[in-house]
Design a protein around this motif. Structure first.
Motif, PDB file in Angstrom:
ATOM      1  N   TRP A  63       1.687  12.436   5.135  1.00  0.00           N
ATOM      2  CA  TRP A  63       1.464  10.998   5.194  1.00  0.00           C
ATOM      3  C   TRP A  63       2.099  10.327   6.395  1.00  0.00           C
ATOM      4  O   TRP A  63       1.849   9.152   6.643  1.00  0.00           O
ATOM      5  N   GLY A 118      -9.942  13.848   3.903  1.00  0.00           N
ATOM      6  CA  GLY A 118      -8.796  12.998   3.599  1.00  0.00           C
ATOM      7  C   GLY A 118      -7.600  13.246   4.484  1.00  0.00           C
ATOM      8  O   GLY A 118      -6.522  12.713   4.224  1.00  0.00           O
ATOM      9  N   GLY A 123       2.288   9.473  -0.874  1.00  0.00           N
ATOM     10  CA  GLY A 123       1.897  10.775  -1.389  1.00  0.00           C
ATOM     11  C   GLY A 123       2.080  10.928  -2.886  1.00  0.00           C
ATOM     12  O   GLY A 123       1.573  11.876  -3.465  1.00  0.00           O
ATOM     13  N   HIS A 157       0.950   8.740  -5.081  1.00  0.00           N
ATOM     14  CA  HIS A 157      -0.252   8.184  -5.691  1.00  0.00           C
ATOM     15  C   HIS A 157      -1.457   8.550  -4.836  1.00  0.00           C
ATOM     16  O   HIS A 157      -1.356   8.696  -3.629  1.00  0.00           O
ATOM     17  N   ARG A 158      -2.596   8.679  -5.484  1.00  0.00           N
ATOM     18  CA  ARG A 158      -3.832   9.001  -4.763  1.00  0.00           C
ATOM     19  C   ARG A 158      -4.367   7.756  -4.071  1.00  0.00           C
ATOM     20  O   ARG A 158      -4.378   6.678  -4.642  1.00  0.00           O
ATOM     21  N   CYS A 212      -7.683   6.386  -1.369  1.00  0.00           N
ATOM     22  CA  CYS A 212      -9.008   6.691  -0.842  1.00  0.00           C
ATOM     23  C   CYS A 212      -9.428   5.549   0.072  1.00  0.00           C
ATOM     24  O   CYS A 212      -8.862   4.460   0.022  1.00  0.00           O
ATOM     25  N   SER A 260      -5.574   2.266  -3.269  1.00  0.00           N
ATOM     26  CA  SER A 260      -5.131   3.297  -4.195  1.00  0.00           C
ATOM     27  C   SER A 260      -6.245   3.565  -5.186  1.00  0.00           C
ATOM     28  O   SER A 260      -7.109   2.715  -5.428  1.00  0.00           O
ATOM     29  N   GLU A 261      -6.224   4.746  -5.751  1.00  0.00           N
ATOM     30  CA  GLU A 261      -7.255   5.106  -6.732  1.00  0.00           C
ATOM     31  C   GLU A 261      -7.164   4.195  -7.954  1.00  0.00           C
ATOM     32  O   GLU A 261      -8.177   3.841  -8.550  1.00  0.00           O
TER      33      GLU A 261
END
Length: 159
Positions: free
Chosen positions: A34, A54, A130, A132-133, A135, A145-146
């Protein structure tokens, strides 16, 4: 003085077992993913781009990679799937107001929190470190965030 026959070696002193496999520190791996460019291994600086896998890259590192057509160039596994600049998307990242990493002069005399992130989700406020996911939307490049995308439940960018 020693080796005079007075000592009897034990089995564990004579037999060496298999070497233990070194494990990668998960926190250090997340910091690397990240905070550093996947291609050049330099610190991420704007403009930051991402591929469909990603992975994060510095845009100038991608351009240099695409322009270098020399035959002695070693194939880079990290960017072998990138054939043109259209394969990556420039990201619109939201700065973290609580982050002070590059603002202060680092002398090495203070604790550096590697879990503090440079960027956050503009909707929920989760740090992009890192844990949390995250996109990004392919049409505009906005990063969420997802969890925020599940809450919004729309295909349109909130900006």
């Amino acid at each position: 003085m020693g080796c005079d026959g007075g000592t009897i070696p034990k089995r564990h002193e004579l037999v060496k077992g298999p070497r233990k496999v070194e494990k990668v520190d998960k926190a250090a791996e997340l910091v690397a993913k990240w905070n550093y460019c996947t291609l050049s291994q330099e610190k991420l600086c704007r403009p930051i781009v991402a591929c469909e896998l990603g992975r994060l890259y510095n845009k100038d590192a991608i351009i240099e990679f695409l322009l270098d057509k020399s035959p002695d160039k070693a194939p880079m596994e990290a960017a072998s799937h990138i054939k043109s600049i259209k394969n990556v998307k420039e990201l619109n990242l939201s700065d973290n107001p609580a982050w002070s990493g590059d603002k202060e002069s680092i002398k090495g005399d203070k604790y550096d929190d590697f879990q503090a992130a440079r960027f956050i989700c503009p909707v929920v406020g989760l740090e992009m470190n890192g844990k949390h996911r995250f996109c990004f939307l392919r049409n505009c490049g906005c990063v969420f965030s997802e969890r925020a995308l599940k809450e919004i439940k729309s295909e349109v960018c909130h900006k």
